[in-house]
Design a protein around this motif. Structure first.
Motif, short mmCIF file in Angstrom:
data_model
loop_
_atom_site.label_atom_id
_atom_site.label_comp_id
_atom_site.label_asym_id
_atom_site.label_seq_id
_atom_site.Cartn_x
_atom_site.Cartn_y
_atom_site.Cartn_z
N GLY A 156 0.46 8.28 4.53
CA GLY A 156 0.29 8.72 3.14
C GLY A 156 1.30 8.06 2.22
O GLY A 156 0.98 7.63 1.11
N LYS A 157 2.57 7.98 2.71
CA LYS A 157 3.60 7.35 1.90
C LYS A 157 3.28 5.87 1.69
O LYS A 157 3.44 5.33 0.58
CB LYS A 157 4.96 7.48 2.58
N LYS A 158 2.83 5.22 2.78
CA LYS A 158 2.47 3.80 2.65
C LYS A 158 1.32 3.62 1.68
O LYS A 158 1.32 2.69 0.86
CB LYS A 158 2.07 3.24 4.02
N MET A 159 0.34 4.53 1.74
CA MET A 159 -0.80 4.42 0.84
C MET A 159 -0.36 4.60 -0.61
O MET A 159 -0.82 3.86 -1.49
CB MET A 159 -1.87 5.47 1.21
N GLU A 160 0.54 5.57 -0.82
CA GLU A 160 1.05 5.76 -2.19
C GLU A 160 1.78 4.49 -2.66
O GLU A 160 1.63 4.06 -3.80
CB GLU A 160 1.98 6.98 -2.24
N GLY A 161 2.57 3.91 -1.77
CA GLY A 161 3.29 2.68 -2.12
C GLY A 161 2.31 1.55 -2.44
O GLY A 161 2.51 0.79 -3.41
N ARG A 163 -0.79 1.87 -3.41
CA ARG A 163 -1.47 2.17 -4.69
C ARG A 163 -0.59 1.76 -5.87
O ARG A 163 -1.06 1.16 -6.86
CB ARG A 163 -1.80 3.67 -4.78
N ALA A 164 0.71 2.14 -5.77
CA ALA A 164 1.63 1.80 -6.87
C ALA A 164 1.73 0.28 -7.02
O ALA A 164 1.70 -0.27 -8.14
CB ALA A 164 3.00 2.42 -6.60
N GLU A 165 1.84 -0.42 -5.86
CA GLU A 165 1.94 -1.88 -5.92
C GLU A 165 0.65 -2.50 -6.47
O GLU A 165 0.69 -3.43 -7.27
CB GLU A 165 2.22 -2.42 -4.50
N ASN A 166 -0.48 -1.95 -6.04
CA ASN A 166 -1.77 -2.42 -6.53
C ASN A 166 -1.86 -2.23 -8.05
O ASN A 166 -2.34 -3.12 -8.78
CB ASN A 166 -2.89 -1.69 -5.81
N LYS A 167 -1.39 -1.08 -8.50
CA LYS A 167 -1.43 -0.79 -9.95
C LYS A 167 -0.57 -1.80 -10.70
O LYS A 167 -0.97 -2.34 -11.75
CB LYS A 167 -0.94 0.64 -10.19
#
Length: 197
Positions: A156-161, A163-167
């Protein structure tokens, strides 16, 4: 179970004491019986010379008559005592048979109960082993679930990271594309203006 044995033993001891107390009477009766047997075998004595017959009241009791009367009374007492003892022995034998039967039944019941206890102890041991195995299995599953939850949290933490990087990448790309579009527009406008001159 010891009570009937002690009662039986005490009854036998009491009988022995009574028999010893009556021993003199038994011996006297045996002597009298022997004497009577000898008198029956011996030839009858010669008839006495005729003499005047004394009356019954004038004949004194001989010592043999008194002993015989006493022996007869003693014999009757002994026979009554023997009958009482025989009745006691019969009662004790009946009680003994009943107690032996009861003891046999109790022994069978004890054996049956011991078998049931062994069977239940074996079942309890099996259930305890099964419970220990189930507990180990549950603990293993719980450990696995904890590990999976940790992995899920990390994912989950990796996915959030991501997502933030993708954004950020999308925003940068949009800015870069906007900049390119602006430059292209400026070039197109500058080119158009050059042609008009």
């Amino acid at each position: 179970m010891k009570s009937w044995i002690s009662e039986y033993s005490s009854a036998l001891s009491a009988r022995d004491v009574r028999d010893k107390a009556q021993a003199s009477y038994i011996d006297a009766y045996t002597t009298l019986a022997d004497r009577t047997a000898r008198l029956e075998i011996a030839p009858p004595p010669a008839p006495p010379s005729p003499s005047p017959q004394p009356t019954a009241s004038s004949i004194p009791n001989s010592p043999d008559d008194a002993s015989l009367t006493r022996l007869r009374a003693d014999l009757a007492t002994t026979q009554k005592s023997r009958a009482d003892l025989s009745a006691q022995v019969t009662t004790l034998n009946s009680t003994l048979a009943t107690l032996q039967k009861s003891a046999s039944t109790s022994s069978k019941q004890i054996t049956s109960l011991q078998r049931q206890v062994l069977l239940l102890e074996r079942k309890l041991s099996d259930r305890t082993s099964e419970l220990a195995e189930s507990k180990k299995l549950v603990e293993g599953v719980q450990d696995e679930m904890i590990g999976m939850n940790l992995e899920l949290g990390e994912a989950g933490k990796k996915m959030e990271g991501l997502r933030a990087e993708n954004k950020r990448l999308v925003e940068r790309w949009i800015v870069e594309m906007g900049e390119r579009a602006r430059r292209m527009n400026e070039e197109v406008e500058g080119h158009a203006m050059g042609k008009e001159r």
